[in-house]
Motif scaffolding. Structure first.
Motif, PDB file in Angstrom:
ATOM      1  N   GLN A  83       0.841  -1.193   0.000  1.00 27.11           N
ATOM      2  CA  GLN A  83       0.000   0.000   0.000  1.00 27.11           C
ATOM      3  C   GLN A  83       0.879   1.247   0.000  1.00 27.11           C
ATOM      4  OE1 GLN A  83      -3.308   0.658   0.040  1.00 27.11           O
ATOM      5  NE2 GLN A  83      -4.250  -1.295   0.497  1.00 27.11           N
ATOM      6  N   GLY A  84       0.485   2.239  -0.779  1.00 29.84           N
ATOM      7  CA  GLY A  84       1.255   3.468  -0.824  1.00 29.84           C
ATOM      8  C   GLY A  84       2.451   3.407  -1.750  1.00 29.84           C
ATOM      9  N   VAL A  85       2.441   2.452  -2.683  1.00 28.59           N
ATOM     10  CA  VAL A  85       3.533   2.346  -3.646  1.00 28.59           C
ATOM     11  C   VAL A  85       3.496   3.564  -4.568  1.00 28.59           C
ATOM     12  CG1 VAL A  85       2.169   0.936  -5.279  1.00 28.59           C
ATOM     13  CG2 VAL A  85       4.662   0.808  -5.319  1.00 28.59           C
ATOM     14  N   ARG A  86       4.659   4.064  -4.912  1.00 32.64           N
ATOM     15  CA  ARG A  86       4.732   5.190  -5.860  1.00 32.64           C
ATOM     16  C   ARG A  86       4.346   4.670  -7.241  1.00 32.64           C
ATOM     17  NH1 ARG A  86       9.911   8.412  -5.948  1.00 32.64           N
ATOM     18  NH2 ARG A  86       8.535   9.975  -6.823  1.00 32.64           N
ATOM     19  N   GLN A  87       3.648   5.516  -7.966  1.00 31.86           N
ATOM     20  CA  GLN A  87       3.139   5.115  -9.276  1.00 31.86           C
ATOM     21  C   GLN A  87       4.277   4.692 -10.207  1.00 31.86           C
ATOM     22  OE1 GLN A  87      -0.166   7.449 -10.600  1.00 31.86           O
ATOM     23  NE2 GLN A  87       0.411   7.224 -12.738  1.00 31.86           N
ATOM     24  N   VAL A  88       5.378   5.414 -10.191  1.00 35.62           N
ATOM     25  CA  VAL A  88       6.512   5.085 -11.054  1.00 35.62           C
ATOM     26  C   VAL A  88       7.128   3.737 -10.664  1.00 35.62           C
ATOM     27  CG1 VAL A  88       8.246   6.372  -9.721  1.00 35.62           C
ATOM     28  CG2 VAL A  88       8.547   6.038 -12.178  1.00 35.62           C
ATOM     29  N   GLU A  89       7.179   3.449  -9.373  1.00 34.23           N
ATOM     30  CA  GLU A  89       7.706   2.160  -8.912  1.00 34.23           C
ATOM     31  C   GLU A  89       6.783   1.019  -9.325  1.00 34.23           C
ATOM     32  OE1 GLU A  89       8.506  -0.258  -4.766  1.00 34.23           O
ATOM     33  OE2 GLU A  89       8.497   1.927  -4.703  1.00 34.23           O
ATOM     34  N   LEU A  90       5.477   1.251  -9.252  1.00 31.50           N
ATOM     35  CA  LEU A  90       4.506   0.235  -9.667  1.00 31.50           C
ATOM     36  C   LEU A  90       4.664  -0.075 -11.151  1.00 31.50           C
ATOM     37  CD1 LEU A  90       2.127  -1.599  -8.986  1.00 31.50           C
ATOM     38  CD2 LEU A  90       0.612   0.366  -9.303  1.00 31.50           C
ATOM     39  N   ALA A  91       4.877   0.936 -11.971  1.00 30.35           N
ATOM     40  CA  ALA A  91       5.099   0.721 -13.409  1.00 30.35           C
ATOM     41  C   ALA A  91       6.324  -0.159 -13.624  1.00 30.35           C
ATOM     42  CB  ALA A  91       5.264   2.053 -14.124  1.00 30.35           C
ATOM     43  N   ASP A  92       7.379   0.120 -12.861  1.00 32.39           N
ATOM     44  CA  ASP A  92       8.606  -0.675 -12.972  1.00 32.39           C
ATOM     45  C   ASP A  92       8.358  -2.121 -12.558  1.00 32.39           C
ATOM     46  OD1 ASP A  92      11.483  -0.925 -13.412  1.00 32.39           O
ATOM     47  OD2 ASP A  92      11.614  -1.127 -11.234  1.00 32.39           O
ATOM     48  N   LYS A  93       7.675  -2.324 -11.448  1.00 30.41           N
ATOM     49  CA  LYS A  93       7.414  -3.684 -10.948  1.00 30.41           C
ATOM     50  C   LYS A  93       6.533  -4.481 -11.901  1.00 30.41           C
ATOM     51  CE  LYS A  93       9.720  -3.507  -7.124  1.00 30.41           C
ATOM     52  NZ  LYS A  93      10.897  -4.312  -6.901  1.00 30.41           N
ATOM     53  N   LEU A  94       5.577  -3.808 -12.543  1.00 34.50           N
ATOM     54  CA  LEU A  94       4.678  -4.484 -13.474  1.00 34.50           C
ATOM     55  C   LEU A  94       5.256  -4.547 -14.887  1.00 34.50           C
ATOM     56  CD1 LEU A  94       1.250  -3.026 -12.325  1.00 34.50           C
ATOM     57  CD2 LEU A  94       2.272  -5.223 -11.726  1.00 34.50           C
ATOM     58  N   GLU A  95       6.441  -3.945 -15.058  1.00 44.40           N
ATOM     59  CA  GLU A  95       7.142  -3.936 -16.339  1.00 44.40           C
ATOM     60  C   GLU A  95       6.289  -3.333 -17.452  1.00 44.40           C
ATOM     61  OE1 GLU A  95       8.481  -7.974 -16.869  1.00 44.40           O
ATOM     62  OE2 GLU A  95      10.088  -7.707 -15.413  1.00 44.40           O
ATOM     63  N   VAL A  96       5.711  -2.157 -17.141  1.00 45.85           N
ATOM     64  CA  VAL A  96       4.957  -1.400 -18.139  1.00 45.85           C
ATOM     65  C   VAL A  96       5.468   0.037 -18.136  1.00 45.85           C
ATOM     66  CG1 VAL A  96       2.876  -2.833 -17.927  1.00 45.85           C
ATOM     67  CG2 VAL A  96       3.091  -0.780 -16.521  1.00 45.85           C
ATOM     68  N   GLN A  97       5.193   0.733 -19.208  1.00 48.25           N
ATOM     69  CA  GLN A  97       5.573   2.135 -19.308  1.00 48.25           C
ATOM     70  C   GLN A  97       4.729   2.967 -18.346  1.00 48.25           C
ATOM     71  OE1 GLN A  97       8.124   3.430 -21.174  1.00 48.25           O
ATOM     72  NE2 GLN A  97       8.604   1.274 -21.529  1.00 48.25           N
ATOM     73  N   PRO A  98       5.290   4.043 -17.797  1.00 48.34           N
ATOM     74  CA  PRO A  98       4.522   4.890 -16.871  1.00 48.34           C
ATOM     75  C   PRO A  98       3.193   5.382 -17.453  1.00 48.34           C
ATOM     76  CG  PRO A  98       6.835   5.434 -16.739  1.00 48.34           C
ATOM     77  CD  PRO A  98       6.691   4.462 -17.877  1.00 48.34           C
ATOM     78  N   MET A  99       3.160   5.713 -18.743  1.00 50.24           N
ATOM     79  CA  MET A  99       1.907   6.173 -19.352  1.00 50.24           C
ATOM     80  C   MET A  99       0.873   5.051 -19.410  1.00 50.24           C
ATOM     81  SD  MET A  99       1.906   9.340 -19.815  1.00 50.24           S
ATOM     82  CE  MET A  99       0.392   9.413 -20.725  1.00 50.24           C
ATOM     83  N   THR A 100       1.329   3.839 -19.673  1.00 53.16           N
ATOM     84  CA  THR A 100       0.428   2.684 -19.687  1.00 53.16           C
ATOM     85  C   THR A 100      -0.146   2.472 -18.296  1.00 53.16           C
ATOM     86  OG1 THR A 100       1.716   1.655 -21.462  1.00 53.16           O
ATOM     87  CG2 THR A 100       0.281   0.203 -20.174  1.00 53.16           C
ATOM     88  N   LEU A 101       0.704   2.574 -17.295  1.00 56.49           N
ATOM     89  CA  LEU A 101       0.230   2.412 -15.921  1.00 56.49           C
ATOM     90  C   LEU A 101      -0.736   3.527 -15.546  1.00 56.49           C
ATOM     91  CD1 LEU A 101       0.379   0.774 -13.272  1.00 56.49           C
ATOM     92  CD2 LEU A 101       1.934   2.551 -12.496  1.00 56.49           C
ATOM     93  N   ALA A 102      -0.469   4.733 -15.991  1.00 58.97           N
ATOM     94  CA  ALA A 102      -1.358   5.855 -15.669  1.00 58.97           C
ATOM     95  C   ALA A 102      -2.775   5.564 -16.164  1.00 58.97           C
ATOM     96  CB  ALA A 102      -0.836   7.145 -16.275  1.00 58.97           C
TER      97      ALA A 102
END
Length: 125
Positions: free
Chosen positions: A29-48
């Motif tokens: 909980q409280g993961v930074r959005q950019v870190e979540l994109a990295d962990k899920l191996e997707v681009q930040p815009m895709t995660l957004a």
């Protein structure tokens, strides 16, 4: 396994990508959005876009990161609980099916071997 998991989610309102994001946020909980994109191996815009979809379903919320005004932290809402149970059930069915022809001892040995491999790979990075 991925295909089988998707089949288990059939009829659900969430996608595989959304399920992965929800499970990760549930663990951290409280993961930074950019870190979540990295962990899920997707681009930040895709995660957004993915987070936008989850927010529309009221499953997650973005909160400003107090240490970085440009960043957001991702939290689950109480509405996510039902979906997390559904994801857990689907995952358990997939694992049960995959290990179905193994004895309990074989399944335990296989899980242990996978854990050793995972730990080895994590320690090499």
């Amino acid at each position: 396994m991925r295909r089988n998991f998707i089949q288990q989610l059939e009829g659900s309102s969430i996608t595989l990508a959304q399920a992965k994001a929800l499970k990760y946020v549930a663990r951290q909980q409280g993961v930074r959005q950019v870190e979540l994109a990295d962990k899920l191996e997707v681009q930040p815009m895709t995660l957004a876009r993915l987070i936008d979809q989850l927010e529309q379903q009221q499953l997650v919320e973005r909160r400003p990161d107090p240490s970085d005004r440009r960043a957001y932290l991702i939290y689950l809402t109480e509405h996510a609980d039902e979906h997390l149970k559904e994801i857990e059930l689907a995952g358990n069915k997939v694992i049960e099916h995959a290990l179905g022809d193994l004895s309990q001892q074989q399944a335990d040995e296989f899980k242990h071997a996978l854990q050793i491999i995972r730990n080895t790979l994590l320690n090499k990075e």
